[in-house]
Design a protein around this motif. Structure first.
Motif, PDB file in Angstrom:
ATOM      1  N   PRO A 105       0.804  -1.220   0.000  1.00 33.00           N
ATOM      2  CA  PRO A 105       0.000   0.000   0.000  1.00 33.00           C
ATOM      3  C   PRO A 105       0.842   1.278   0.000  1.00 33.00           C
ATOM      4  N   VAL A 106       2.156   1.143  -0.107  1.00 37.11           N
ATOM      5  CA  VAL A 106       3.043   2.297   0.086  1.00 37.11           C
ATOM      6  C   VAL A 106       2.733   3.435  -0.873  1.00 37.11           C
ATOM      7  N   GLU A 107       2.490   3.113  -2.144  1.00 39.25           N
ATOM      8  CA  GLU A 107       2.292   4.153  -3.164  1.00 39.25           C
ATOM      9  C   GLU A 107       1.235   5.164  -2.751  1.00 39.25           C
ATOM     10  N   HIS A 108       0.114   4.694  -2.219  1.00 37.36           N
ATOM     11  CA  HIS A 108      -0.953   5.602  -1.841  1.00 37.36           C
ATOM     12  C   HIS A 108      -0.834   6.059  -0.395  1.00 37.36           C
ATOM     13  N   ALA A 109      -0.286   5.212   0.472  1.00 38.39           N
ATOM     14  CA  ALA A 109      -0.173   5.578   1.884  1.00 38.39           C
ATOM     15  C   ALA A 109       0.732   6.791   2.066  1.00 38.39           C
ATOM     16  N   VAL A 110       1.766   6.876   1.242  1.00 39.26           N
ATOM     17  CA  VAL A 110       2.683   8.013   1.364  1.00 39.26           C
ATOM     18  C   VAL A 110       2.005   9.319   0.960  1.00 39.26           C
ATOM     19  N   GLN A 111       0.964   9.229   0.134  1.00 41.36           N
ATOM     20  CA  GLN A 111       0.190  10.412  -0.217  1.00 41.36           C
ATOM     21  C   GLN A 111      -0.694  10.859   0.952  1.00 41.36           C
ATOM     22  N   LEU A 112      -1.171   9.881   1.705  1.00 40.18           N
ATOM     23  CA  LEU A 112      -2.052  10.183   2.830  1.00 40.18           C
ATOM     24  C   LEU A 112      -1.274  10.681   4.045  1.00 40.18           C
ATOM     25  N   TRP A 113      -0.146  10.021   4.312  1.00 38.08           N
ATOM     26  CA  TRP A 113       0.681  10.371   5.474  1.00 38.08           C
ATOM     27  C   TRP A 113       2.139  10.449   5.024  1.00 38.08           C
ATOM     28  N   PRO A 114       2.571  11.553   4.485  1.00 36.49           N
ATOM     29  CA  PRO A 114       3.926  11.665   3.934  1.00 36.49           C
ATOM     30  C   PRO A 114       5.031  11.273   4.914  1.00 36.49           C
ATOM     31  N   HIS A 115       4.815  11.499   6.211  1.00 35.96           N
ATOM     32  CA  HIS A 115       5.872  11.235   7.187  1.00 35.96           C
ATOM     33  C   HIS A 115       5.471  10.197   8.235  1.00 35.96           C
ATOM     34  N   ASP A 116       4.313   9.570   8.051  1.00 32.47           N
ATOM     35  CA  ASP A 116       3.825   8.661   9.097  1.00 32.47           C
ATOM     36  C   ASP A 116       2.972   7.552   8.491  1.00 32.47           C
ATOM     37  N   HIS A 117       3.494   6.881   7.485  1.00 32.62           N
ATOM     38  CA  HIS A 117       2.726   5.839   6.803  1.00 32.62           C
ATOM     39  C   HIS A 117       3.226   4.423   7.085  1.00 32.62           C
ATOM     40  N   SER A 118       4.365   4.285   7.748  1.00 28.80           N
ATOM     41  CA  SER A 118       4.977   2.963   7.909  1.00 28.80           C
ATOM     42  C   SER A 118       4.101   2.011   8.726  1.00 28.80           C
ATOM     43  N   SER A 119       3.476   2.506   9.802  1.00 30.12           N
ATOM     44  CA  SER A 119       2.651   1.625  10.629  1.00 30.12           C
ATOM     45  C   SER A 119       1.442   1.118   9.841  1.00 30.12           C
ATOM     46  N   PHE A 120       0.810   2.001   9.059  1.00 34.06           N
ATOM     47  CA  PHE A 120      -0.326   1.590   8.224  1.00 34.06           C
ATOM     48  C   PHE A 120       0.100   0.475   7.269  1.00 34.06           C
ATOM     49  N   CYS A 121       1.215   0.665   6.591  1.00 32.72           N
ATOM     50  CA  CYS A 121       1.679  -0.309   5.600  1.00 32.72           C
ATOM     51  C   CYS A 121       2.023  -1.646   6.255  1.00 32.72           C
TER      52      CYS A 121
END
Length: 345
Positions: A131-147
């Protein structure tokens, strides 16, 4: 259906009155079953009778719930929390991850919406692989836990799907050799796509006239669904109507998809289901769609065919079937169905 990728989902948080675009008439909102004692089967996978119970539920209902499934409750809670975190974002932020034209990944409306005259009171987010491609758009600096949590969920759901498939096949006398076609021979070239779909059904000002997710069957072999503790899923059973699937703590809902209906030669029912909404609670659910490699050819298995049971459907790849379903929706199975007089051999 690609036109939906250019429609901006409704900003549900700021809607006070249900728009006409989302008002469904009674013809599309058929009533719920009037038999409160009727419940979707709940199966304990630790039971020695699990396989036969799954077969019975698949033949009679096309849906069942499972407990003792092995997926940690802590992970399911984390997935639900991350799902709520995503859909709580401002609409402008979510739109940064909107699906590309013709794409399947990312944020947007339900892909079945174009087949209905009114819009749905829901929004979704589809993850295929990372999910990284879109997660980084949602949370530019805090997407790692979601992924990390979503990828762990995919892994666990995939393992459970394989276990359930094995139980279903064994219950009708099939061996691993009989169904070797649905495992990829070359994982790099023909991977099994791990599709995780997050659903959001916001509280609705007029739930009696709205529809969360319109009636449909899934194209997959199996779909696993975690619906938390807020009811909303309903399944259709012949001669009964719509039966609510009451949440059971820690359980998962398993629905039989079109492909499983095909390979079982109609023995296992593909489950027609829908989701309704409510006035006070924001409901979320997490669905995992399990299918074969896109180029795998699917047809009724030979052990499902005899002189009394002619093949019902022609061979079709999952990729081809998805195209047919995306074009003709609920007529897809009818279009690949063989004449009942088709002879064996």
């Amino acid at each position: 259906m690609n036109i939906l990728n250019h429609i901006i989902p409704l900003d549900f948080e700021n809607v006070i009155k249900l728009p006409d675009s989302h008002k469904w008439n009674d013809d599309h909102r058929s009533p719920v079953c009037r038999f409160p004692h009727v419940q979707v089967p709940l199966i304990d996978l630790a039971s020695p009778h699990a396989a036969s119970l799954i077969r019975q539920a698949s033949e009679e209902w096309g849906v069942f719930q499972v407990k003792s499934h092995g997926i940690p409750m802590s992970l399911l809670n984390q997935v639900e929390n991350q799902t709520r975190r995503l859909f709580a974002l401002p609409e402008k932020r979510k739109l940064l991850a909107i699906r590309s034209p013709g794409g399947s990944r990312g944020y947007g409306m339900a892909r079945i919406s174009s087949f209905f005259p009114k819009l749905l009171w829901s929004e979704g987010f589809t993850i295929i692989g990372s999910p990284v491609e879109h997660a980084v758009q949602l949370w530019p600096h805090d997407h790692s836990s979601f992924c990390e949590i979503m990828e762990e969920c995919q892994e666990e759901m995939n393992g459970l799907s394989e276990k359930l498939m094995s139980l279903m096949f064994c219950s009708v006398g099939l061996t691993n050799q009989d169904v070797k076609w649905f495992k990829p021979t070359n994982v790099c070239k023909n991977p099994q796509q791990r599709v995780l779909h997050l659903n959001s059904y916001p509280a609705c000002p007029d739930p009696d006239q709205a529809m969360g997710l319109a009636p449909h069957t899934d194209s997959s072999l199996l779909t696993l669904l975690y619906q938390g503790n807020i009811a909303g899923l309903q399944v259709h059973r012949e001669n009964m109507g719509w039966v609510p699937v009451q949440p059971v703590d820690g359980s998962l809902v398993v629905t039989v998809g079109d492909l499983m209906h095909i390979i079982s030669n109609g023995r296992f029912k593909n489950c027609l289901h829908r989701a309704v909404v409510n006035r006070t609670n924001h409901r979320v659910s997490i669905a995992y769609f399990y299918g074969p490699p896109r180029d795998a050819k699917v047809s009724p298995l030979m052990k499902m065919i005899d002189t009394d049971h002619h093949p019902l459907y022609r061979p079709v790849t999952w990729n081809e079937y998805l195209h047919i379903k995306g074009t003709y929706f609920n007529k897809a199975l009818e279009l690949i169905r063989l004449n009942v007089d088709t002879k064996l051999g």
